[in-house]
Design an enzyme around this catalytic site. Structure first.
Site, PDB file in Angstrom:
ATOM      1  CD  GLU A  50      -2.756   1.150   2.496  1.00  0.00           C
ATOM      2  OE1 GLU A  50      -2.756   0.173   3.269  1.00  0.00           O
ATOM      3  OE2 GLU A  50      -3.490   2.132   2.636  1.00  0.00           O
ATOM      4  NE  ARG A 293       4.392  -8.402  10.391  1.00  0.00           N
ATOM      5  CZ  ARG A 293       3.795  -7.526   9.594  1.00  0.00           C
ATOM      6  NH1 ARG A 293       2.721  -7.864   8.918  1.00  0.00           N
ATOM      7  NH2 ARG A 293       4.261  -6.310   9.486  1.00  0.00           N
ATOM      8  CE  LYS A 303       3.033   0.103   4.808  1.00  0.00           C
ATOM      9  NZ  LYS A 303       2.451   0.008   3.473  1.00  0.00           N
TER      10      LYS A 303
END
Ligand code: ATP
Ligand code: MG
Length: 591
Positions: A50, A293, A303
């Protein structure tokens, strides 16, 4: 060299590094099996960030995996900007993401934006409504939450769930037309309010948001939800293996539901809109596969928090060398090959773990040891005068650029009567085991010969300001006497030839391994390490100064350094310390 180690730094936890052979992980096995079984003629992956921030070290794992697998199996990988959240996204981040993926060593088959498909998503939603599989709900977000139930209790049907197809089509078209206020209506999938998987309790597919979009402007007052947009984007791009992190595991049934119920390839009309979005028709049923992850100690990989560090000026920007963004790591001097080595070493599994930051540093050291030329620099200078050389004495010595690799060639290093050495390479009262210079002691000057300290010159405050030494001419480099043993060898630069430089000594941004843990009532920001940046004025040998930005060196005995990407100039050098030569955090306190 000056010690950087905060003596009270806790020892990092033991590394949880997988020992599996590289490239034998379960995802590659699935791909191999699928190809062997003829399920696909070629594989197609995608990386879907994103664009609401810059990429971080965690993304490196997703990038290396999706792009790496595509490359290994002669397939394709798309870069897809998942820009379905207007307002938070920015073209600056799109450019940053593209740069970072290329810097890591990958390139994409196609560059796509999820917003390219808004028309397809809209038509797909109309199809679901027509099939009685989606409805417009008037419940507010809070009401919807109350109706959703809990892990132990089923949800309840919305009073709007049984609207007719015609009414739903009409309302959804009017949502699209901008007739209703934000949040007043939602398009929901009609699945199962009693499902054990809460993601299947009539999840939202579309919401009203009258916010300008960075790519489509004000064309759309409604935006698709992530699961719907993501599943359909994969299906229409012909993605065969959709690799994502474990938190999406519970979303997989919804992903499959969207793919199956919309059934793009079997609807000529929908395919037309896919083709209109610039895609060739490549029917494939994508398979979502989840992996764990990448978590690293001493790092933050959210983020939102990285943006907060920038916004609140805890660091100097997204590319601050203390940041574990890819551009921060780049500016710090980390190498793409070193990062790829890390990803290969940690492997791929479904097991969540925290990788010790030292594993990353070791990968970088390993790469830089092989690829960085050697230079000499003095970070904390003390003058050393060779009193038995004539005043004005000058020589040019030839040094190999790499101790293990002759292909690096040699360089000229000027040598003269007055030198700079590191202040901590001299000790007036040497601690036990000190093998460098002391009064009346001897040490080897790298590439020169053995010098003896005959006089210690001090200022009025008793500070050592200069050392007077004699150079034993028999021990000059290349002469038989050069074999004479002394315990220590130190580096130096010629004072009259040295080039002044700004050197930024970086360390870990957080002083504890798990800054996120929120233990002892502390927030992650309380653990920002104030010592993580220290700037010193240093002296470089001339061959270290006139170099290009981003050129990397080992400054002998000090660590790996890179000419700063932004601020370095040949006539005003600026270097960043990438990493020390050894792991100073692992040493027991006091050493
Ligand atoms: P954040 O939660 O900080 O916003 P994100 O995961 O939402 O990060 P995206 O831009 O959506 O960020 O991520 C793009 C892809 O990168 C996703 O497929 C995601 O699974 C993957 N990814 C993100 N963080 C990691 C990580 N730490 N390790 C491996 N893959 C990651
Ligand atoms: Mg995300």
């Amino acid at each position: 060299m000056p010690t950087e180690n905060p003596a009270n730094a806790p020892a990092p936890s033991t590394a949880a590094v997988q020992q599996a052979a590289p490239h034998q992980d379960f995802i590659r096995q699935i791909v191999r099996d699928d190809l062997a079984a003829g399920r696909h003629s070629a594989i197609h992956t995608r990386f879907p960030p994103e664009p609401n921030g810059y990429l971080h070290i965690g993304h490196a794992k997703a990038i290396c995996l999706s792009f790496g697998i595509a490359r290994e199996f002669n397939g394709w990988c798309n870069l897809r900007l998942d820009d379905t959240n207007p307002g938070k996204e920015d073209p600056e981040f799109v450019q940053g993401i593209k740069d970072d993926v290329r810097w890591l060593g990958y390139d994409w088959h196609e560059l796509r934006h999820a917003s390219d498909y808004f028309d397809v998503f809209y038509r797909a939603a109309l199809k679901l409504i027509g099939d009685g599989l989606a409805y417009v709900d008037d419940l507010s977000a809070d009401e919807m939450r109350a109706y959703r139930g809990t892990l132990t209790e089923p949800g309840r049907h919305s009073p709007y769930r049984e609207r007719s197809v015609e009414e739903n089509l009409d309302l959804f078209r009017r949502m699209r037309g901008g007739e209703f206020a934000d949040g007043s209506k939602t398009l929901r999938a009609k699945i199962d309010m009693a499902s054990g998987n809460i993601n299947l309790r009539d999840p939202a597919l579309y919401r009203i948001r009258k916010v300008s979009h960075q790519n489509t402007g004000d064309a759309w007052p409604i935006y698709p939800m992530y699961d719907f947009a993501h599943a359909l984007s994969d299906a229409m791009e012909g993605i065969t293996h959709s690799l994502c992190t474990l938190e999406f595991e519970d979303h997989r049934p919804l992903y499959d539901w969207c793919v199956d119920k919309v059934d793009l390839p079997n609807h000529p009309e929908l395919w037309q809109s896919v083709v209109a979005a610039g895609l060739e028709a490549k029917p494939a049923k994508p398979r979502q596969i989840e992996f764990s992850r990448l978590n690293l100690s001493y790092c933050i990989t959210s983020k939102r928090k990285l943006a907060q560090l920038v916004g609140e000026h805890h660091v100097d920007g997204w590319d601050d060398p203390r940041m574990n963004t890819l551009r921060g790591l780049r500016r710090r001097g980390f190498t793409p090959a070193g990062l790829r080595l890390l990803i290969e070493r940690v492997g791929v599994s479904k097991q969540n773990s925290v990788i010790d930051y030292a594993v990353l540093e070791n990968c970088i050291r390993e790469d830089l040891d092989a690829t960085a030329a050697r230079r000499m620099a003095v970070l904390d200078p003390l003058k050393l005068v060779l009193t038995n050389l004539p005043a004005g004495h000058e020589e040019t010595l030839v040094f190999p650029n790499h101790p293990k690799d002759e292909s690096f060639g040699t360089r000229e290093v000027p040598f003269a009567r007055e030198l700079w050495i590191e202040r901590d390479d001299f000790a007036e009262v040497p601690p036990k085991g000190f093998h460098r210079l002391k009064p009346e002691g001897e040490v080897r000057l790298r590439g020169v010969g053995i010098v003896k300290c005959v006089e210690v010159v001090k200022d009025a405050d008793g500070q050592v300001v200069e050392l007077h030494c004699t150079l034993d001419p028999e021990t000059r480099h290349g002469l038989p006497g050069a074999d004479r043993k002394v315990k220590g060898t130190i580096h130096w630069v010629s004072a009259m030839h040295a080039v002044a430089a700004e050197v930024r000594l970086y360390d870990r941004l957080f002083s504890v391994p798990a800054p996120d843990s929120e233990e002892d009532g502390k927030s992650w920001l309380d653990h920002v390490n104030p010592e993580a940046k220290r700037v010193v004025q240093a002296w470089l040998e001339p061959a270290a100064a006139g170099v290009e930005p981003e050129q990397r060196f080992q400054f002998e005995r000090l660590g790996y350094f890179v000419a700063d990407r932004v601020d370095h100039r040949a006539d005003a050098p600026v270097f960043n310390r990438t990493v020390t030569l050894r792991d100073v955090w692992a040493r027991p306190a006091g050493q």
